[in-house]
Design a protein around this motif. Structure first.
Motif, mmCIF file in Angstrom:
data_model
loop_
_atom_site.group_PDB
_atom_site.id
_atom_site.type_symbol
_atom_site.label_atom_id
_atom_site.label_comp_id
_atom_site.label_asym_id
_atom_site.label_seq_id
_atom_site.Cartn_x
_atom_site.Cartn_y
_atom_site.Cartn_z
ATOM 1 N N GLU A 84 1.363 -7.662 4.138
ATOM 2 C CA GLU A 84 1.171 -8.369 2.710
ATOM 3 C C GLU A 84 -0.505 -8.276 2.277
ATOM 4 O OE1 GLU A 84 3.924 -12.375 2.689
ATOM 5 O OE2 GLU A 84 2.022 -12.544 3.816
ATOM 6 N N THR A 85 -1.224 -8.348 3.298
ATOM 7 C CA THR A 85 -2.596 -8.123 2.829
ATOM 8 C C THR A 85 -3.306 -6.820 2.400
ATOM 9 O OG1 THR A 85 -3.257 -9.469 5.235
ATOM 10 C CG2 THR A 85 -4.699 -8.361 4.010
ATOM 11 N N VAL A 86 -2.313 -5.778 2.694
ATOM 12 C CA VAL A 86 -2.983 -4.449 2.021
ATOM 13 C C VAL A 86 -2.112 -3.816 1.332
ATOM 14 C CG1 VAL A 86 -4.135 -4.181 4.193
ATOM 15 C CG2 VAL A 86 -1.987 -3.370 3.956
ATOM 16 N N CYS A 87 -0.934 -4.449 0.843
ATOM 17 C CA CYS A 87 0.052 -4.068 -0.148
ATOM 18 C C CYS A 87 -0.450 -3.651 -1.610
ATOM 19 C CB CYS A 87 1.352 -4.544 -0.079
ATOM 20 S SG CYS A 87 1.288 -6.281 -0.726
ATOM 21 N N ASP A 88 0.109 -2.921 -2.460
ATOM 22 C CA ASP A 88 -0.201 -2.789 -3.761
ATOM 23 C C ASP A 88 0.206 -3.703 -4.606
ATOM 24 O OD1 ASP A 88 -1.631 -0.051 -3.046
ATOM 25 O OD2 ASP A 88 0.360 0.858 -3.066
ATOM 26 N N SER A 89 1.573 -4.078 -4.209
ATOM 27 C CA SER A 89 2.174 -5.359 -4.811
ATOM 28 C C SER A 89 3.248 -5.782 -4.191
ATOM 29 C CB SER A 89 2.750 -4.656 -6.306
ATOM 30 O OG SER A 89 3.620 -3.822 -6.210
ATOM 31 N N ARG A 90 3.588 -7.070 -4.476
ATOM 32 C CA ARG A 90 4.596 -7.795 -3.620
ATOM 33 C C ARG A 90 5.616 -8.456 -4.895
ATOM 34 N NH1 ARG A 90 2.564 -12.486 -0.041
ATOM 35 N NH2 ARG A 90 2.006 -13.322 -2.153
#
Length: 260
Positions: free
Chosen positions: A205-211
């Motif tokens: 969650e912290t490093v993703c491009d989008s959620r």
């Protein structure tokens, strides 16, 4: 070492694993963490559920009270959903009024229940225009190891399925089960370097491009969707995410809700 440097190193580590088709906890990209779900865990609540999704823990309590309906829905009960991010759950959570993140996640859970028609609100009307049942869905996050949203969604529906409307206690007739007629489930995916991963842990969650969180109903229709992050999703990725979310939601219902 500064937080920014740690974040870059963490993202590089997770990204390099992704290139090898791996995740840091060994799951496949489309695999949800283990789930432990218990209901009727709060004696004084009208309904309740405790859920552990991986190491994320959420407690949901349902309370009902008699009150006035909204002016534009005089013959329907009221749903009020709130979330508390307890400081014991994460060093990033602070005591005090609900922060933006908690309000947003509570709204997504509330929207899925409301827009799906999961509760037949007309059956929660006591006297049209005067008295209805108000349903309070209180979500307490006990430990944050990522994807609070999906744990809250599943926990809320499980708690509602166990809820009894306390009409006898309030002098409003006989008790009855909560009129649940659908089971909307949210499934969250993150985009990491063009690959979609379901049920992100805290690092992902912290490093993703989008959620993106997709709430689907038993018939496969969509009752809620929420995207965050700066990354863009192509139409192909979005359709893939919707298809996978509906599939996983169906599996979650069959495994954890249909036997409640």
């Amino acid at each position: 070492m500064g937080n920014e440097v740690m974040s870059v190193l963490k993202k590089d580590y997770i990204y390099n694993l992704m290139l090898k088709g791996k995740r840091q906890d060994g799951r496949a990209f489309d695999e949800i963490r283990d789930i432990d779900l218990k209901t009727n865990v709060i004696e004084k609540a009208e309904g309740s559920a405790w859920i552990k999704l991986g190491e994320t823990e959420v407690l949901v309590g349902i309370k009902l009270q008699v009150g006035a309906p909204f002016p534009d829905s005089a013959g329907e009960g009221v749903i009020i959903t709130s979330m508390e991010l307890n400081p014991i759950a994460s060093p990033d959570f602070e005591a005090g009024p609900p922060k933006e993140g908690a309000i947003e996640m509570a709204r997504v859970t509330d929207r899925g229940i409301r827009e799906s028609g999961a509760i037949d609100l007309s059956k929660l009307c006591i006297t049209e225009g005067e008295e209805v049942w108000i349903v309070f869905i209180d979500i307490h996050v006990l430990n944050n190891a990522g994807n609070i949203q999906d744990a809250s969604s599943l926990g809320a529906i499980a708690a509602l399925l166990t809820t009894t409307v306390p009409a006898g206690r309030e002098g409003r007739g006989e008790d009855m089960p909560m009129p649940v007629r659908d089971m909307p489930i949210s499934v969250t995916l993150v985009d990491m370097g063009g690959e979609m991963m379901v049920d992100p842990d805290l690092d992902e969650e912290t490093v993703c491009d989008s959620r993106i969180t997709i709430v689907s109903n038993q018939d496969g229709s969509i009752s809620g969707m929420q995207k965050s992050g700066d990354g863009a999703l192509t139409e192909e990725k979005l359709l893939m995410a919707v298809s996978l979310a509906c599939q996983k939601a169906s599996e979650l219902r069959e495994t954890h809700l249909l036997n409640i």
